[in-house]
Design a protein around this motif. Structure first.
Motif, PDB file in Angstrom:
ATOM      1  N   VAL A   1     -17.093 -32.926 -63.105  1.00  0.00           N
ATOM      2  CA  VAL A   1     -16.086 -33.549 -61.809  1.00  0.00           C
ATOM      3  C   VAL A   1     -15.339 -33.054 -60.138  1.00  0.00           C
ATOM      4  N   TYR A   2     -15.570 -33.887 -59.521  1.00  0.00           N
ATOM      5  CA  TYR A   2     -15.194 -32.812 -58.892  1.00  0.00           C
ATOM      6  C   TYR A   2     -13.422 -32.744 -58.520  1.00  0.00           C
ATOM      7  N   ALA A   3     -13.340 -32.022 -57.802  1.00  0.00           N
ATOM      8  CA  ALA A   3     -11.599 -31.120 -57.203  1.00  0.00           C
ATOM      9  C   ALA A   3     -11.749 -30.882 -56.082  1.00  0.00           C
ATOM     10  N   ALA A   4     -10.997 -31.582 -55.296  1.00  0.00           N
ATOM     11  CA  ALA A   4     -10.782 -30.853 -53.607  1.00  0.00           C
ATOM     12  C   ALA A   4     -10.158 -29.649 -53.699  1.00  0.00           C
ATOM     13  N   ALA A   5     -10.553 -28.509 -52.713  1.00  0.00           N
ATOM     14  CA  ALA A   5     -10.299 -26.999 -52.574  1.00  0.00           C
ATOM     15  C   ALA A   5      -8.145 -27.544 -52.891  1.00  0.00           C
ATOM     16  N   ASN A   6      -7.704 -26.161 -53.101  1.00  0.00           N
ATOM     17  CA  ASN A   6      -6.197 -26.506 -53.314  1.00  0.00           C
ATOM     18  C   ASN A   6      -5.507 -26.589 -51.803  1.00  0.00           C
ATOM     19  N   ASN A   7      -6.360 -25.340 -51.024  1.00  0.00           N
ATOM     20  CA  ASN A   7      -6.590 -24.379 -49.674  1.00  0.00           C
ATOM     21  C   ASN A   7      -5.969 -25.665 -48.265  1.00  0.00           C
ATOM     22  N   ARG A   8      -7.204 -26.932 -48.833  1.00  0.00           N
ATOM     23  CA  ARG A   8      -7.450 -27.844 -47.955  1.00  0.00           C
ATOM     24  C   ARG A   8      -6.850 -27.683 -46.310  1.00  0.00           C
ATOM     25  N   TYR A   9      -5.467 -28.050 -46.728  1.00  0.00           N
ATOM     26  CA  TYR A   9      -5.067 -28.461 -45.711  1.00  0.00           C
ATOM     27  C   TYR A   9      -4.012 -27.118 -44.868  1.00  0.00           C
ATOM     28  N   GLU A  10      -5.035 -25.688 -45.249  1.00  0.00           N
ATOM     29  CA  GLU A  10      -4.502 -24.919 -44.626  1.00  0.00           C
ATOM     30  C   GLU A  10      -6.280 -24.676 -43.582  1.00  0.00           C
ATOM     31  N   GLN A  11      -6.995 -25.252 -43.829  1.00  0.00           N
ATOM     32  CA  GLN A  11      -8.358 -24.570 -42.657  1.00  0.00           C
ATOM     33  C   GLN A  11      -8.208 -25.626 -41.221  1.00  0.00           C
ATOM     34  N   VAL A  12      -7.868 -26.464 -41.350  1.00  0.00           N
ATOM     35  CA  VAL A  12      -8.281 -27.330 -39.566  1.00  0.00           C
ATOM     36  C   VAL A  12      -6.452 -27.803 -39.568  1.00  0.00           C
ATOM     37  N   PRO A  13      -6.614 -27.390 -38.495  1.00  0.00           N
ATOM     38  CA  PRO A  13      -5.181 -28.263 -37.930  1.00  0.00           C
ATOM     39  C   PRO A  13      -5.240 -30.280 -38.156  1.00  0.00           C
ATOM     40  N   TYR A  14      -4.152 -30.348 -38.079  1.00  0.00           N
ATOM     41  CA  TYR A  14      -4.489 -31.504 -37.535  1.00  0.00           C
ATOM     42  C   TYR A  14      -3.055 -32.641 -36.875  1.00  0.00           C
ATOM     43  N   ARG A  15      -3.023 -33.312 -36.214  1.00  0.00           N
ATOM     44  CA  ARG A  15      -2.046 -33.811 -35.281  1.00  0.00           C
ATOM     45  C   ARG A  15      -2.363 -35.349 -35.289  1.00  0.00           C
ATOM     46  N   ARG A  16      -0.735 -35.605 -34.032  1.00  0.00           N
ATOM     47  CA  ARG A  16       0.516 -36.734 -34.724  1.00  0.00           C
ATOM     48  C   ARG A  16      -1.126 -37.450 -33.833  1.00  0.00           C
ATOM     49  N   VAL A  17      -1.187 -38.692 -33.533  1.00  0.00           N
ATOM     50  CA  VAL A  17      -1.954 -39.652 -32.992  1.00  0.00           C
ATOM     51  C   VAL A  17      -0.557 -40.492 -32.103  1.00  0.00           C
ATOM     52  N   SER A  18      -0.344 -39.482 -30.907  1.00  0.00           N
ATOM     53  CA  SER A  18       1.155 -39.923 -29.450  1.00  0.00           C
ATOM     54  C   SER A  18       2.155 -40.047 -30.638  1.00  0.00           C
ATOM     55  N   ASP A  19       2.658 -41.022 -30.391  1.00  0.00           N
ATOM     56  CA  ASP A  19       3.883 -40.606 -31.664  1.00  0.00           C
ATOM     57  C   ASP A  19       3.942 -42.016 -32.579  1.00  0.00           C
ATOM     58  N   SER A  20       2.907 -42.287 -33.151  1.00  0.00           N
ATOM     59  CA  SER A  20       2.345 -43.476 -33.404  1.00  0.00           C
ATOM     60  C   SER A  20       2.767 -42.504 -35.230  1.00  0.00           C
TER      61      SER A  20
ATOM     62  N   GLY B   1     -14.981 -14.589 -28.515  1.00  0.00           N
ATOM     63  CA  GLY B   1     -16.023 -14.523 -29.611  1.00  0.00           C
ATOM     64  C   GLY B   1     -16.361 -15.434 -30.536  1.00  0.00           C
ATOM     65  N   GLN B   2     -17.188 -16.092 -29.634  1.00  0.00           N
ATOM     66  CA  GLN B   2     -17.202 -17.641 -30.404  1.00  0.00           C
ATOM     67  C   GLN B   2     -18.529 -18.727 -29.984  1.00  0.00           C
ATOM     68  N   THR B   3     -19.155 -18.683 -30.272  1.00  0.00           N
ATOM     69  CA  THR B   3     -20.242 -19.631 -29.830  1.00  0.00           C
ATOM     70  C   THR B   3     -19.292 -21.113 -28.795  1.00  0.00           C
ATOM     71  N   LEU B   4     -20.857 -20.798 -27.643  1.00  0.00           N
ATOM     72  CA  LEU B   4     -20.602 -21.984 -27.003  1.00  0.00           C
ATOM     73  C   LEU B   4     -19.921 -23.150 -27.056  1.00  0.00           C
ATOM     74  N   ALA B   5     -20.877 -23.904 -28.684  1.00  0.00           N
ATOM     75  CA  ALA B   5     -20.058 -25.385 -29.470  1.00  0.00           C
ATOM     76  C   ALA B   5     -18.837 -24.770 -29.051  1.00  0.00           C
ATOM     77  N   GLN B   6     -18.284 -24.047 -29.868  1.00  0.00           N
ATOM     78  CA  GLN B   6     -16.696 -23.939 -30.822  1.00  0.00           C
ATOM     79  C   GLN B   6     -15.572 -24.015 -29.678  1.00  0.00           C
TER      80      GLN B   6
ATOM     81  N   ILE C   1     -16.408 -25.819 -37.651  1.00  0.00           N
ATOM     82  CA  ILE C   1     -15.180 -25.335 -38.248  1.00  0.00           C
ATOM     83  C   ILE C   1     -14.413 -24.017 -37.787  1.00  0.00           C
ATOM     84  N   LYS C   2     -15.703 -22.997 -37.532  1.00  0.00           N
ATOM     85  CA  LYS C   2     -14.676 -21.648 -37.378  1.00  0.00           C
ATOM     86  C   LYS C   2     -13.800 -22.067 -36.015  1.00  0.00           C
ATOM     87  N   VAL C   3     -14.341 -22.650 -35.367  1.00  0.00           N
ATOM     88  CA  VAL C   3     -13.119 -23.195 -33.980  1.00  0.00           C
ATOM     89  C   VAL C   3     -11.492 -23.105 -34.219  1.00  0.00           C
TER      90      VAL C   3
END
Length: 330
Positions: A2-21, A274-279, A308-310
């Motif tokens: 049974v899959y259980a999502a990582a507890n720290n999942r929201y610490e990995q990639v930042p999230y953004r509000r779409v304008s003021d929606s 210290g990044q790749t071109l893609a990042q 994701i390393k970006v």
């Protein structure tokens, strides 16, 4: 197991509000365009999708015509959703689109009322969903009056099949025209998803798309952030004449030697960071808050994690931005 999502999942990639929606997206969204479907084993697709969610990528971008054959990307995502992600539905932003050729006959493409309704019903069936978070008109329809398209999208929201609507591949002028109708209808329009990357900037920047969207409480989702892989270190010595560029990036091949010089100069900037071109290419897109998210694909865990390393280094200094601008405008 049974899959259980990582507890720290929201610490990995930042999230953004779409304008003021009220809509919030991860800076990186996972796209299923070419990478997953009937030619990839489901076990591999499941592993990549779940690893993306474990790293805070909670937005999954699809379309009725995606996959090696139409609909198979939605079916693949639907299988993983049904077996693993369904308990997390309230955390997920699941999007799909309709407009490119989806089934035989004249009603299998574009943005007429019957086509949009049938396409979303089919997408919901494939993905085992009651609703999608965003439903996009995938391309401009030159033959159907714009009000019909807008009303059809609005009706799908009122029927509870989509929470928000968007458009994709609309020019700034076309976007402004449909926004006027959405305002009258009070339709929750939030996004235009367009091709946007370091080498293809005109529609988003020169035509004021970003400002138009921001002025109307909406945002931009950038697809093709790496120009089909050209903005990676794989092509620093040149790229073949038949390189499969998306139609929106076709101009890049007009002067391949100049493009390769740009790639090498950009790669040097990335190396200094210290990044790749893609990042670097993804960090550059995310410098603008009006870019709500960028859609990228991955067919392997290594590919996914490299992108994701970006998130480890998103800040670009004024000096770096000036250097990049001088490279891109040569």
């Amino acid at each position: 197991m049974v899959y259980a999502a990582a507890n720290n999942r929201y610490e990995q990639v930042p999230y953004r509000r779409v304008s003021d929606s009220g809509l919030i997206l991860p800076a990186l969204s996972f796209g299923l365009w070419r990478n997953l479907g009937d030619q990839k084993p489901l076990a591999n697709s499941r592993e990549v999708i779940l690893k993306a969610f474990d790293h805070g990528i909670f937005s999954f971008d699809n379309a009725s015509n995606y996959g090696p054959s139409n609909g198979t990307a939605e079916e693949t995502f639907g299988a993983v959703y049904q077996s693993d992600l369904k308990p997390y539905r309230d955390e997920l932003v699941i999007t799909t689109k309709a407009g490119y050729h989806m089934w035989p006959g004249p009603l299998g493409e574009f943005s007429g009322r019957k086509t949009l309704h049938a396409a979303l019903d089919l997408s919901l069936q494939r993905m085992h969903l009651d609703y999608v978070d965003i439903f996009y008109a995938h391309r401009w329809d030159p033959n159907t009056n714009l009000e019909e398209t807008a009303v059809a999208l609005d009706d799908l929201v009122r029927q509870g099949k989509a929470l928000y609507v968007g458009v994709s591949n609309y020019t700034a002028e076309q976007t402004a025209a449909i926004i006027d109708i959405f305002k009258t209808l009070h339709t929750p329009f939030v996004l235009n998803q367009v091709s946007y990357n370091m080498l293809h900037r005109q529609e988003a920047e020169d035509h004021q798309m970003l400002q138009l969207l921001d002025d109307n409480h909406a945002g931009l989702v950038a697809y093709g952030p790496l120009a089909e892989g050209l903005l990676t270190d794989r092509y620093l010595n040149g790229f073949p004449a038949d390189f499969p560029l998306h139609r929106s990036n076709a101009h890049i091949a007009d002067d391949p030697e100049a493009t390769v010089r740009q790639l090498n100069a950009l790669n040097a900037v990335a190396a200094d960071r210290g990044q790749t071109l893609a990042q670097l290419a993804m960090a550059w897109l995310l410098k603008d808050r009006r870019v709500a998210s960028i859609v990228f694909g991955a067919s392997s865990i290594d590919h996914l994690l490299d992108n994701i390393k970006v998130a480890d280094n998103l800040q670009l200094s004024d000096e770096e931005l000036q250097k990049i601008e001088s490279i891109l405008t040569k």
